[in-house]
Write an enzyme that holds these catalytic residues in place. Sequence first.
Site, PDB file in Angstrom:
ATOM      1  N   HIS A 157       0.779  -1.287  -0.131  1.00  0.00           N
ATOM      2  CA  HIS A 157      -0.011   0.060  -0.073  1.00  0.00           C
ATOM      3  C   HIS A 157       0.906   1.109   0.096  1.00  0.00           C
ATOM      4  O   HIS A 157       0.282   2.194   0.097  1.00  0.00           O
ATOM      5  CB  HIS A 157      -0.919   0.022   1.099  1.00  0.00           C
ATOM      6  CG  HIS A 157      -1.915  -0.908   0.998  1.00  0.00           C
ATOM      7  ND1 HIS A 157      -3.114  -1.075   0.197  1.00  0.00           N
ATOM      8  CD2 HIS A 157      -2.450  -2.030   1.936  1.00  0.00           C
ATOM      9  CE1 HIS A 157      -3.740  -1.871   0.290  1.00  0.00           C
ATOM     10  NE2 HIS A 157      -3.510  -2.590   1.424  1.00  0.00           N
TER      11      HIS A 157
ATOM     12  N   HIS B 159       2.089  -7.018   7.391  1.00  0.00           N
ATOM     13  CA  HIS B 159       1.106  -7.054   6.383  1.00  0.00           C
ATOM     14  C   HIS B 159      -0.367  -7.782   7.028  1.00  0.00           C
ATOM     15  O   HIS B 159      -1.197  -7.284   6.558  1.00  0.00           O
ATOM     16  CB  HIS B 159       1.477  -7.877   5.227  1.00  0.00           C
ATOM     17  CG  HIS B 159       0.366  -7.882   4.145  1.00  0.00           C
ATOM     18  ND1 HIS B 159       0.092  -6.923   3.315  1.00  0.00           N
ATOM     19  CD2 HIS B 159      -0.275  -8.889   3.811  1.00  0.00           C
ATOM     20  CE1 HIS B 159      -1.085  -7.245   2.573  1.00  0.00           C
ATOM     21  NE2 HIS B 159      -1.343  -8.655   2.716  1.00  0.00           N
TER      22      HIS B 159
HETATM   23 FE   LIG Z   1      -0.542  -3.123   6.412  1.00  0.00          FE
HETATM   24 FE   LIG Z   2       0.327  -4.700   3.343  1.00  0.00          FE
END
Ligand SMILES: [Fe+2]
Ligand SMILES: [Fe+2]
Length: 274
Positions: free
Chosen positions: A68, A176
């Site tokens: 992201h 993540h």
């Molecule tokens: Fe994240």
């Molecule tokens: Fe991520």
Amino acid sequence: MWILFLGDVVGKPGRKAASEFLSRVRGVRDVDLVIANGENIAGGTGLTEPTVRELFDAGVDVLTGGNHVWDKKEGVHLVRTDERILRPANYPPGVDGRGWGIYRGRSGTPYGVVSLAGRVFMGGGDCPFRWADAFLPEIRKATGCVFVDFHAEATSEKRALAIYLDGRVSAIAGTHTHVQTADAQLLPKGTGYITDAGMCGPAGSVIGMDPQGVLRRFLLQVPTRFEVAAGEPEASGVFFDIDPPEGTCRRVQPFRMSETGMRSKETWKTFSGP
Ligand SMILES: [Fe+2]
Ligand SMILES: [Fe+2]
């Protein structure tokens, strides 16, 4: 020498939790370098100038990346130009930004910090295993103290990379999934490891997001805008005790702390030892 890694910092509650944690840890432990995963700092995805500044002002030295990190248009130039911001290193040549750097800790010790991304259920990157084979010798010429943020979905891929790199890097923290795993450990050849460091963000959320929007998508299968949840901020991450110059890890100490917990003196006793 302690280094501190903060898991994915999600939106305003995450920045608040990270800043609060850093201001309080300062009184109880000497931390040489502070690294945080920064892919979610602005409204839950990507980064912006004020949000980056807020974390650097709070004491973060390096922000690592993830899938992201490019999500906010205004943040792309920061990824391109600010040496303290990393994106996954194993992306194809030509992608904006850098994937690793050498940073000085408060003691003057140089640390290599690497941002890598997994491929299982993620797609996108080149092989993180072969990337490490190719680039670690170059990084280790500058320093034996090397930290890797492995941004990946699959526990198996994270664990496999950790075993593959054991003894070649000082520490590996997975990111993540935003949920801390209970497997912080020292690997046999001296690398500190945790499968996921967790997040700094709102408690009671679904990986940082408001459950209402997430449930709507699961229940109705329609596109839904996700908003960062309200709720008490909590900070998660891990401390690694690293011996320069070889970079062997001596101790791994994960933490997950609510805002209320941060205000309690009792909480800090476990961090104030030698
Ligand atoms: Fe994240
Ligand atoms: Fe991520």
